[in-house]
Design a protein around this motif. Structure first.
Motif, PDB file in Angstrom:
ATOM      1  N   SER A  96      -4.449  52.513  14.362  1.00 48.52           N
ATOM      2  CA  SER A  96      -4.124  53.545  15.361  1.00 48.52           C
ATOM      3  C   SER A  96      -2.737  54.114  15.120  1.00 48.52           C
ATOM      4  O   SER A  96      -2.521  55.326  15.209  1.00 48.52           O
ATOM      5  CB  SER A  96      -4.156  52.962  16.782  1.00 48.52           C
ATOM      6  OG  SER A  96      -5.449  52.590  17.134  1.00 48.52           O
ATOM      7  N   PHE A  97      -1.790  53.218  14.827  1.00 48.63           N
ATOM      8  CA  PHE A  97      -0.425  53.696  14.600  1.00 48.63           C
ATOM      9  C   PHE A  97      -0.396  54.691  13.440  1.00 48.63           C
ATOM     10  O   PHE A  97       0.194  55.780  13.545  1.00 48.63           O
ATOM     11  CB  PHE A  97       0.524  52.513  14.318  1.00 48.63           C
ATOM     12  CG  PHE A  97       1.914  52.970  14.016  1.00 48.63           C
ATOM     13  CD1 PHE A  97       2.803  53.250  15.046  1.00 48.63           C
ATOM     14  CD2 PHE A  97       2.333  53.192  12.702  1.00 48.63           C
ATOM     15  CE1 PHE A  97       4.082  53.735  14.778  1.00 48.63           C
ATOM     16  CE2 PHE A  97       3.606  53.671  12.423  1.00 48.63           C
ATOM     17  CZ  PHE A  97       4.475  53.941  13.465  1.00 48.63           C
ATOM     18  N   LEU A  98      -1.035  54.318  12.339  1.00 48.28           N
ATOM     19  CA  LEU A  98      -0.977  55.184  11.150  1.00 48.28           C
ATOM     20  C   LEU A  98      -1.735  56.481  11.375  1.00 48.28           C
ATOM     21  O   LEU A  98      -1.339  57.546  10.890  1.00 48.28           O
ATOM     22  CB  LEU A  98      -1.536  54.434   9.933  1.00 48.28           C
ATOM     23  CG  LEU A  98      -0.671  53.251   9.463  1.00 48.28           C
ATOM     24  CD1 LEU A  98      -1.412  52.443   8.396  1.00 48.28           C
ATOM     25  CD2 LEU A  98       0.672  53.737   8.924  1.00 48.28           C
ATOM     26  N   LYS A  99      -2.851  56.394  12.127  1.00 47.70           N
ATOM     27  CA  LYS A  99      -3.616  57.614  12.389  1.00 47.70           C
ATOM     28  C   LYS A  99      -2.841  58.563  13.308  1.00 47.70           C
ATOM     29  O   LYS A  99      -3.098  59.745  13.352  1.00 47.70           O
ATOM     30  CB  LYS A  99      -4.975  57.266  13.015  1.00 47.70           C
ATOM     31  CG  LYS A  99      -5.992  56.807  11.977  1.00 47.70           C
ATOM     32  CD  LYS A  99      -7.317  56.472  12.627  1.00 47.70           C
ATOM     33  CE  LYS A  99      -8.395  56.218  11.593  1.00 47.70           C
ATOM     34  NZ  LYS A  99      -8.919  57.443  10.980  1.00 47.70           N
ATOM     35  N   THR A 100      -1.925  58.012  14.089  1.00 40.67           N
ATOM     36  CA  THR A 100      -1.159  58.852  15.012  1.00 40.67           C
ATOM     37  C   THR A 100       0.173  59.313  14.408  1.00 40.67           C
ATOM     38  O   THR A 100       0.564  60.465  14.593  1.00 40.67           O
ATOM     39  CB  THR A 100      -0.866  58.064  16.322  1.00 40.67           C
ATOM     40  OG1 THR A 100      -2.073  57.432  16.739  1.00 40.67           O
ATOM     41  CG2 THR A 100      -0.371  58.988  17.418  1.00 40.67           C
ATOM     42  N   TYR A 101       0.854  58.408  13.717  1.00 41.96           N
ATOM     43  CA  TYR A 101       2.219  58.714  13.275  1.00 41.96           C
ATOM     44  C   TYR A 101       2.378  58.760  11.751  1.00 41.96           C
ATOM     45  O   TYR A 101       3.490  58.984  11.262  1.00 41.96           O
ATOM     46  CB  TYR A 101       3.205  57.682  13.852  1.00 41.96           C
ATOM     47  CG  TYR A 101       3.209  57.706  15.360  1.00 41.96           C
ATOM     48  CD1 TYR A 101       3.861  58.735  16.054  1.00 41.96           C
ATOM     49  CD2 TYR A 101       2.531  56.738  16.106  1.00 41.96           C
ATOM     50  CE1 TYR A 101       3.848  58.778  17.443  1.00 41.96           C
ATOM     51  CE2 TYR A 101       2.512  56.779  17.494  1.00 41.96           C
ATOM     52  CZ  TYR A 101       3.168  57.795  18.156  1.00 41.96           C
ATOM     53  OH  TYR A 101       3.148  57.841  19.521  1.00 41.96           O
ATOM     54  N   GLY A 102       1.287  58.547  11.023  1.00 39.79           N
ATOM     55  CA  GLY A 102       1.369  58.491   9.558  1.00 39.79           C
ATOM     56  C   GLY A 102       1.960  59.749   8.943  1.00 39.79           C
ATOM     57  O   GLY A 102       2.614  59.697   7.898  1.00 39.79           O
ATOM     58  N   GLY A 103       1.759  60.877   9.602  1.00 40.03           N
ATOM     59  CA  GLY A 103       2.281  62.140   9.083  1.00 40.03           C
ATOM     60  C   GLY A 103       3.804  62.162   9.006  1.00 40.03           C
ATOM     61  O   GLY A 103       4.387  62.995   8.311  1.00 40.03           O
ATOM     62  N   GLN A 104       4.460  61.224   9.718  1.00 38.16           N
ATOM     63  CA  GLN A 104       5.939  61.160   9.690  1.00 38.16           C
ATOM     64  C   GLN A 104       6.471  60.329   8.527  1.00 38.16           C
ATOM     65  O   GLN A 104       7.683  60.137   8.422  1.00 38.16           O
ATOM     66  CB  GLN A 104       6.462  60.508  10.979  1.00 38.16           C
ATOM     67  CG  GLN A 104       6.364  61.351  12.226  1.00 38.16           C
ATOM     68  CD  GLN A 104       7.288  60.766  13.316  1.00 38.16           C
ATOM     69  OE1 GLN A 104       8.419  60.400  13.058  1.00 38.16           O
ATOM     70  NE2 GLN A 104       6.772  60.671  14.528  1.00 38.16           N
TER      71      GLN A 104
END
Ligand SMILES: Cc1cc2nc3c(=O)[nH]c(=O)nc-3n(C[C@H](O)[C@H](O)[C@H](O)COP(=O)(O)O)c2cc1C
Length: 225
Positions: A151-159
């Motif tokens: 979930s973390f990567l799917k939400t913030y991975g773009g950063q």
């Protein structure tokens, strides 16, 4: 097969992270009692029944340790990496904690995976642009990433573009599975570019208290710490 209710008597107050104590329920168990992590309880609060979620955010750190832990072993490993580096720390927190009961956690995790329905996060994530290195810590579930990290990567991975990714994990003795490939895949999907990867640190969940030497060696290979 019937499994006995897990014995929690050898829970250990096993260390501190950012000044808060860590309880890791797998430590001190022999391999035969540990059974590759099968049946391991937690406090039902994803490491935080007594503590606030770990957050150490400073202006100058060039690296950050971002981790999830249900029963404390990955949190203990994160604390050892923190002791070796000048990193900030951010604990991943979900809205609904995973049950203290292993079987309930397992059925929830299976259903989340089958439905690709990953948990909602309950945390504020800072701007990550100051960091050159991101240590990503998680337990292995079903031979892949545990879902809060997904979930973390799917939400913030773009950063996470242009950063070195240093994965670390605890597991039940069966290794890292496809977890690092999964990190790469999600980062790509989220548009993260130019990531470099450090070889992952993998530690058995009942032996994190004996991992200081491998943590030191591994951490010294990671840049910018
Ligand atoms: C739902 C669930 C699934 C798991 N699946 C695996 C697995 O496929 N392979 C493995 O080696 N360990 C597996 N484990 C064991 C955990 O990876 C291991 O106990 C880990 O150290 C837990 O870390 P934590 O204390 O930080 O939560 C699983 C544990 C849970 C709760």
């Amino acid at each position: 097969m019937i499994f006995k209710r897990s014995n929690t008597s050898n829970q250990q107050d096993s260390g501190k992270i950012n000044g808060q104590s860590i309880t890791a329920t797998q430590l001190g168990r022999s391999n035969s009692e540990w059974r590759n992590g099968y049946g391991m309880p937690s406090d039902g609060k994803d490491t935080n029944s007594k503590n606030a979620p770990t957050r150490k955010l400073t202006k100058n750190a060039k690296s950050i340790i971002i981790y999830f832990s249900r029963s404390g072993s990955t949190e203990l490993l994160a604390s050892k990496i923190a002791a070796n580096t000048n990193s900030d720390i951010l604990e991943i927190v979900v809205k609904d904690n995973y049950s203290g009961n292993y079987q309930k956690t397992l059925s929830r995790a299976n259903s989340e995976r089958e439905n690709e329905d990953y948990p909602e996060l309950n945390m504020q994530v800072p701007d990550l642009s100051q960091y050159q290195t991101v240590y990503l810590g998680y337990p292995i579930w079903a031979m892949t990433l545990s879902h809060p990290m997904t979930s973390f990567l799917k939400t913030y991975g773009g950063q996470l573009s242009n950063k070195e990714i240093a994965p670390f994990m605890t597991e039940g003795g069966y290794g890292q599975g496809d977890s690092v490939d999964r990190i790469r895949e999600i980062l790509r999907q989220q548009g993260s570019q130019n990531n470099t990867f450090t070889k992952a640190l993998v530690v058995d969940g009942n032996k994190v208290d004996k991992a200081d030497k491998s943590v030191n060696t591994w951490a010294s290979r990671v840049n910018n710490n």
